[in-house]
Design a protein around this motif. Structure first.
Motif, PDB file in Angstrom:
ATOM      1  N   ILE A  94       3.085  -0.126  10.867  1.00  0.00           N
ATOM      2  CA  ILE A  94       2.130   0.922  10.554  1.00  0.00           C
ATOM      3  C   ILE A  94       1.303   0.512   9.340  1.00  0.00           C
ATOM      4  O   ILE A  94       1.656  -0.423   8.614  1.00  0.00           O
ATOM      5  CB  ILE A  94       2.823   2.274  10.263  1.00  0.00           C
ATOM      6  CG1 ILE A  94       3.761   2.133   9.054  1.00  0.00           C
ATOM      7  CG2 ILE A  94       3.576   2.773  11.475  1.00  0.00           C
ATOM      8  CD1 ILE A  94       4.329   3.435   8.572  1.00  0.00           C
ATOM      9  N   PHE A  95       0.190   1.202   9.111  1.00  0.00           N
ATOM     10  CA  PHE A  95      -0.648   0.954   7.943  1.00  0.00           C
ATOM     11  C   PHE A  95      -0.538   2.155   7.003  1.00  0.00           C
ATOM     12  O   PHE A  95      -0.703   3.304   7.416  1.00  0.00           O
ATOM     13  CB  PHE A  95      -2.103   0.748   8.360  1.00  0.00           C
ATOM     14  CG  PHE A  95      -2.345  -0.573   9.020  1.00  0.00           C
ATOM     15  CD1 PHE A  95      -2.705  -1.686   8.277  1.00  0.00           C
ATOM     16  CD2 PHE A  95      -2.185  -0.726  10.397  1.00  0.00           C
ATOM     17  CE1 PHE A  95      -2.910  -2.910   8.883  1.00  0.00           C
ATOM     18  CE2 PHE A  95      -2.390  -1.945  11.008  1.00  0.00           C
ATOM     19  CZ  PHE A  95      -2.763  -3.051  10.254  1.00  0.00           C
ATOM     20  N   ILE A  96      -0.254   1.867   5.729  1.00  0.00           N
ATOM     21  CA  ILE A  96      -0.084   2.918   4.732  1.00  0.00           C
ATOM     22  C   ILE A  96      -0.909   2.580   3.493  1.00  0.00           C
ATOM     23  O   ILE A  96      -1.351   1.450   3.296  1.00  0.00           O
ATOM     24  CB  ILE A  96       1.400   3.093   4.338  1.00  0.00           C
ATOM     25  CG1 ILE A  96       1.933   1.794   3.717  1.00  0.00           C
ATOM     26  CG2 ILE A  96       2.238   3.494   5.529  1.00  0.00           C
ATOM     27  CD1 ILE A  96       3.325   1.939   3.142  1.00  0.00           C
ATOM     28  N   HIS A  97      -1.106   3.598   2.625  1.00  0.00           N
ATOM     29  CA  HIS A  97      -1.788   3.391   1.354  1.00  0.00           C
ATOM     30  C   HIS A  97      -0.844   2.728   0.362  1.00  0.00           C
ATOM     31  O   HIS A  97       0.348   3.035   0.320  1.00  0.00           O
ATOM     32  CB  HIS A  97      -2.251   4.724   0.784  1.00  0.00           C
ATOM     33  CG  HIS A  97      -3.492   5.260   1.427  1.00  0.00           C
ATOM     34  ND1 HIS A  97      -3.493   5.807   2.683  1.00  0.00           N
ATOM     35  CD2 HIS A  97      -4.774   5.307   0.987  1.00  0.00           C
ATOM     36  CE1 HIS A  97      -4.719   6.197   2.986  1.00  0.00           C
ATOM     37  NE2 HIS A  97      -5.511   5.909   1.984  1.00  0.00           N
TER      38      HIS A  97
ATOM     39  N   PHE B 100       0.361  12.939   6.877  1.00  0.00           N
ATOM     40  CA  PHE B 100       0.539  12.263   5.591  1.00  0.00           C
ATOM     41  C   PHE B 100       0.011  10.833   5.659  1.00  0.00           C
ATOM     42  O   PHE B 100      -0.075  10.241   6.735  1.00  0.00           O
ATOM     43  CB  PHE B 100       2.023  12.234   5.192  1.00  0.00           C
ATOM     44  CG  PHE B 100       2.612  13.595   4.951  1.00  0.00           C
ATOM     45  CD1 PHE B 100       2.562  14.169   3.697  1.00  0.00           C
ATOM     46  CD2 PHE B 100       3.207  14.300   5.988  1.00  0.00           C
ATOM     47  CE1 PHE B 100       3.107  15.430   3.478  1.00  0.00           C
ATOM     48  CE2 PHE B 100       3.748  15.551   5.780  1.00  0.00           C
ATOM     49  CZ  PHE B 100       3.694  16.123   4.514  1.00  0.00           C
ATOM     50  N   ARG B 101      -0.307  10.307   4.473  1.00  0.00           N
ATOM     51  CA  ARG B 101      -0.773   8.917   4.383  1.00  0.00           C
ATOM     52  C   ARG B 101       0.365   7.963   4.024  1.00  0.00           C
ATOM     53  O   ARG B 101       0.161   6.746   4.024  1.00  0.00           O
ATOM     54  CB  ARG B 101      -1.874   8.795   3.325  1.00  0.00           C
ATOM     55  CG  ARG B 101      -3.122   9.619   3.601  1.00  0.00           C
ATOM     56  CD  ARG B 101      -4.162   9.380   2.507  1.00  0.00           C
ATOM     57  NE  ARG B 101      -5.398  10.082   2.761  1.00  0.00           N
ATOM     58  CZ  ARG B 101      -5.715  11.268   2.249  1.00  0.00           C
ATOM     59  NH1 ARG B 101      -4.831  11.891   1.455  1.00  0.00           N
ATOM     60  NH2 ARG B 101      -6.858  11.839   2.510  1.00  0.00           N
TER      61      ARG B 101
ATOM     62  N   SER C 289       4.622  12.599   0.540  1.00  0.00           N
ATOM     63  CA  SER C 289       4.366  13.225  -0.760  1.00  0.00           C
ATOM     64  C   SER C 289       3.129  14.115  -0.697  1.00  0.00           C
ATOM     65  O   SER C 289       2.237  13.916   0.132  1.00  0.00           O
ATOM     66  CB  SER C 289       4.175  12.154  -1.834  1.00  0.00           C
ATOM     67  OG  SER C 289       3.062  11.327  -1.525  1.00  0.00           O
ATOM     68  N   ASP C 290       3.058  15.084  -1.603  1.00  0.00           N
ATOM     69  CA  ASP C 290       1.921  15.999  -1.653  1.00  0.00           C
ATOM     70  C   ASP C 290       0.625  15.263  -1.980  1.00  0.00           C
ATOM     71  O   ASP C 290      -0.451  15.648  -1.509  1.00  0.00           O
ATOM     72  CB  ASP C 290       2.169  17.096  -2.699  1.00  0.00           C
ATOM     73  CG  ASP C 290       3.290  18.040  -2.296  1.00  0.00           C
ATOM     74  OD1 ASP C 290       3.592  18.114  -1.083  1.00  0.00           O
ATOM     75  OD2 ASP C 290       3.868  18.688  -3.184  1.00  0.00           O
ATOM     76  N   PHE C 291       0.701  14.220  -2.790  1.00  0.00           N
ATOM     77  CA  PHE C 291      -0.505  13.492  -3.191  1.00  0.00           C
ATOM     78  C   PHE C 291      -1.193  12.852  -1.985  1.00  0.00           C
ATOM     79  O   PHE C 291      -2.417  12.755  -1.940  1.00  0.00           O
ATOM     80  CB  PHE C 291      -0.139  12.415  -4.220  1.00  0.00           C
ATOM     81  CG  PHE C 291      -1.315  11.615  -4.693  1.00  0.00           C
ATOM     82  CD1 PHE C 291      -2.212  12.147  -5.606  1.00  0.00           C
ATOM     83  CD2 PHE C 291      -1.532  10.320  -4.223  1.00  0.00           C
ATOM     84  CE1 PHE C 291      -3.304  11.411  -6.040  1.00  0.00           C
ATOM     85  CE2 PHE C 291      -2.619   9.576  -4.647  1.00  0.00           C
ATOM     86  CZ  PHE C 291      -3.506  10.122  -5.564  1.00  0.00           C
TER      87      PHE C 291
ATOM     88  N   ILE D 139      -8.833   8.477   4.455  1.00  0.00           N
ATOM     89  CA  ILE D 139      -8.495   7.442   3.482  1.00  0.00           C
ATOM     90  C   ILE D 139      -9.049   7.862   2.126  1.00  0.00           C
ATOM     91  O   ILE D 139     -10.218   8.237   2.017  1.00  0.00           O
ATOM     92  CB  ILE D 139      -9.077   6.072   3.891  1.00  0.00           C
ATOM     93  CG1 ILE D 139      -8.531   5.669   5.269  1.00  0.00           C
ATOM     94  CG2 ILE D 139      -8.747   5.007   2.863  1.00  0.00           C
ATOM     95  CD1 ILE D 139      -9.137   4.404   5.816  1.00  0.00           C
ATOM     96  N   ILE D 140      -8.226   7.837   1.098  1.00  0.00           N
ATOM     97  CA  ILE D 140      -8.642   8.281  -0.234  1.00  0.00           C
ATOM     98  C   ILE D 140      -9.837   7.454  -0.707  1.00  0.00           C
ATOM     99  O   ILE D 140      -9.818   6.225  -0.671  1.00  0.00           O
ATOM    100  CB  ILE D 140      -7.477   8.160  -1.226  1.00  0.00           C
ATOM    101  CG1 ILE D 140      -6.338   9.091  -0.814  1.00  0.00           C
ATOM    102  CG2 ILE D 140      -7.934   8.482  -2.646  1.00  0.00           C
ATOM    103  CD1 ILE D 140      -5.114   8.986  -1.686  1.00  0.00           C
ATOM    104  N   GLY D 141     -10.878   8.153  -1.143  1.00  0.00           N
ATOM    105  CA  GLY D 141     -12.076   7.482  -1.628  1.00  0.00           C
ATOM    106  C   GLY D 141     -13.102   7.207  -0.567  1.00  0.00           C
ATOM    107  O   GLY D 141     -14.197   6.722  -0.872  1.00  0.00           O
ATOM    108  N   TYR D 142     -12.770   7.500   0.700  1.00  0.00           N
ATOM    109  CA  TYR D 142     -13.699   7.246   1.807  1.00  0.00           C
ATOM    110  C   TYR D 142     -13.805   8.500   2.670  1.00  0.00           C
ATOM    111  O   TYR D 142     -13.169   8.611   3.714  1.00  0.00           O
ATOM    112  CB  TYR D 142     -13.227   6.058   2.649  1.00  0.00           C
ATOM    113  CG  TYR D 142     -13.151   4.762   1.880  1.00  0.00           C
ATOM    114  CD1 TYR D 142     -14.259   3.928   1.773  1.00  0.00           C
ATOM    115  CD2 TYR D 142     -11.954   4.385   1.247  1.00  0.00           C
ATOM    116  CE1 TYR D 142     -14.176   2.743   1.060  1.00  0.00           C
ATOM    117  CE2 TYR D 142     -11.877   3.201   0.530  1.00  0.00           C
ATOM    118  CZ  TYR D 142     -12.993   2.387   0.438  1.00  0.00           C
ATOM    119  OH  TYR D 142     -12.914   1.223  -0.268  1.00  0.00           O
TER     120      TYR D 142
END
Length: 199
Positions: free
Chosen positions: A44-47, A135-136, A141-143, A181-184
């Motif tokens: 899988i792909f994760i942050h 979730f990412r 997590s909540d973040f 995706i965060i920032g996009y």
């Protein structure tokens, strides 16, 4: 009525699938039901901490769910299509703070609805897309929580000549500000136009 049952096992990959297809009134209404259970080594792909995506292997996971599709034509000038998918993608690895969490970017609920009307040379279409919360990350997590997304689109097409079609489209009418995706962030309200000529 058509029913197909498939089962196979290959290199620790277990997949059980059940398909049921029912056609009614000369295929005006089509219903499909689908169940799948998978236990498999997957990637899988994760942050990561730099807010970019990276590949990560999972030793064991379980995915269960079903998919329902409905397509109907009413009075020859209205067509409706509906698709709903429910899936539980669960991390079954032995790491305690990952085990039994949801896999990243695997929403439980996804839904698509479309209604299209035809009037002489004009075609009007409305679309609704829903993607459930997910979730990412593997910790859930909540973040890294991704809120539910709902988008509304409208498409107008006009057949100017026999082979020439002009189309205008408005996506994300309500200008939802969402991001996978965060920032996009995903595009907000946007307009598109096209001219199509068929030879």
């Amino acid at each position: 009525y058509n029913i197909v049952i498939a089962f196979y096992s290959f290199f620790k990959v277990l997949e059980i699938s059940f398909f049921a297809i029912i056609s009614y009134v000369k295929k005006i209404v089509i219903f499909r039901f689908f169940i799948k259970v998978i236990s498999v080594n997957i990637i899988i792909f994760i942050h990561n901490s730099q807010l970019t995506m990276m590949a990560q292997g999972i030793s064991n996971a379980e995915i269960k769910g079903h998919e329902c599709t409905l397509t109907s034509t009413i009075y020859s000038h209205i067509s409706v299509s509906f698709n709903y998918t429910y899936q539980e993608a669960i991390d079954k690895s032995e790491i305690s703070f990952y085990k039994n969490n949801f896999l990243p970017h695997r929403p439980v609920h996804t839904l698509f609805f479309n209604i299209k009307t035809y009037y002489k040379r004009l075609i009007c279409s409305y679309e609704f897309h829903l993607t459930g919360a997910n979730f990412r990350d593997r910790v859930n997590s909540d973040f890294y929580y991704i809120e539910r997304k709902m988008f509304h689109n409208v498409i107008l097409s006009y057949k100017l000549f026999k082979n020439l079609i002009i189309t205008g489209e408005c996506k994300n009418i309500l200008d939802e500000k969402k991001s996978d995706i965060i920032g996009y962030p995903l595009p907000g309200r946007s307009f598109y136009g096209s001219i199509q000529y068929k030879f």
